[in-house]
Write a protein that holds these residues in place. Sequence first.
Motif, PDB file in Angstrom:
ATOM      1  N   UNK A 185       0.835  -1.208   0.000  1.00  0.00           N
ATOM      2  CA  UNK A 185       0.000   0.000   0.000  1.00  0.00           C
ATOM      3  C   UNK A 185       0.866   1.253   0.000  1.00  0.00           C
ATOM      4  N   UNK A 186       1.935   1.221   0.756  1.00  0.00           N
ATOM      5  CA  UNK A 186       2.871   2.355   0.809  1.00  0.00           C
ATOM      6  C   UNK A 186       3.429   2.651  -0.577  1.00  0.00           C
ATOM      7  N   UNK A 187       3.836   1.601  -1.290  1.00  0.00           N
ATOM      8  CA  UNK A 187       4.417   1.800  -2.622  1.00  0.00           C
ATOM      9  C   UNK A 187       3.395   2.349  -3.610  1.00  0.00           C
ATOM     10  N   UNK A 188       2.124   2.020  -3.426  1.00  0.00           N
ATOM     11  CA  UNK A 188       1.079   2.481  -4.335  1.00  0.00           C
ATOM     12  C   UNK A 188       0.613   3.897  -4.035  1.00  0.00           C
ATOM     13  N   UNK A 189       0.584   4.263  -2.757  1.00  0.00           N
ATOM     14  CA  UNK A 189      -0.092   5.497  -2.345  1.00  0.00           C
ATOM     15  C   UNK A 189       0.814   6.530  -1.701  1.00  0.00           C
ATOM     16  N   UNK A 190       2.012   6.137  -1.262  1.00  0.00           N
ATOM     17  CA  UNK A 190       2.846   7.052  -0.491  1.00  0.00           C
ATOM     18  C   UNK A 190       2.399   7.180   0.949  1.00  0.00           C
ATOM     19  N   UNK A 191       1.455   6.350   1.385  1.00  0.00           N
ATOM     20  CA  UNK A 191       0.944   6.365   2.758  1.00  0.00           C
ATOM     21  C   UNK A 191       1.506   5.163   3.500  1.00  0.00           C
ATOM     22  N   UNK A 192       2.220   5.405   4.584  1.00  0.00           N
ATOM     23  CA  UNK A 192       2.939   4.360   5.314  1.00  0.00           C
ATOM     24  C   UNK A 192       2.261   4.140   6.664  1.00  0.00           C
TER      25      UNK A 192
END
Length: 313
Positions: A185-192
């Motif tokens: 999800x982080x790689x897709x959205x920039x949200x970690x």
Amino acid sequence: MTKPSDKGPNWYRELHSVVDHLAASWEERGYWDRTGTLPIPSHEEVVRIIHRARRILFPGYFSQTNINPENLQYYLGEEINRLFEELSRQINLALRYEALSRGEGLPVSTLGEELALKFIQKLPEIKSILLTDIEAALTGDPAAKSRHEIIFCYPGFLAISIYRMAHELYRLKVPFIPRIMTEHAHSLTGIDIHPGATIGRSFFIDHGTGVVIGETTIIGERVRIYQGVTLGALSVPKEAVEELRYRKRHPTIEDDVIIYSNATILGGETVIGARSIIGGNVWLTESVPPDTKVLLKAPELHLLRKIRKNLGV
């Protein structure tokens, strides 16, 4: 006929030394080394599990299958059966790899199936919470035109959806897989969002790029945060890392808090009281009581106008 080696340097021969060095490093048994040839969880399979779970939670949104009331039961049954088989397999691989890498005995052979079943039994609850997240986005963002748009398009909702699934697996003490999910999800959205974070209902991330939510963060209900917000831990000396590894290191955000863009809130003892508003670019390492507005003093602006010379026009 002229051989390729006769035309000039044999570039492939130059690669042999690199191969030799890499092969020799295997013998060093470094921290990066895998245990023997035991299969490990597959990133690709875990991503497929994410997609399948999203199709189950929101039938018709993430596949081209024509779903109607007459075939919904069949569709869900087929998808859930496959999810159970795929997730069981990956959990068993993760459990076996972790046990052997620690020098422990193999886990019970059916543990993967037991944990996969417990996760699937949580799907109705996960969906119920996600529906509150959709409503939070719809009521909190005038740009959101419909619930369909939020489900289809919003990176914040995508990251929250994957987090909520990963969090359940984290609570079941499944190794590796929850982190694979949230890092995807982080790689897709920039949200970690770390799968260990605890996040209440009706959570809304607006825009989202650059948001970081640490492992021991606790977030209450109806919280809204904007892009660039960090809910993190204070830096510690190397010798203190092990002592703090399983302690609370990240802040607590109580109900109905709004945190604007690029705010940074750090520390396990930091509590942002209910209904508070944290302004953009604020840096906080101490608690804030309920119903508090925290803002930076507005900088002094200087507007400089270039005076054009009279050109006789």
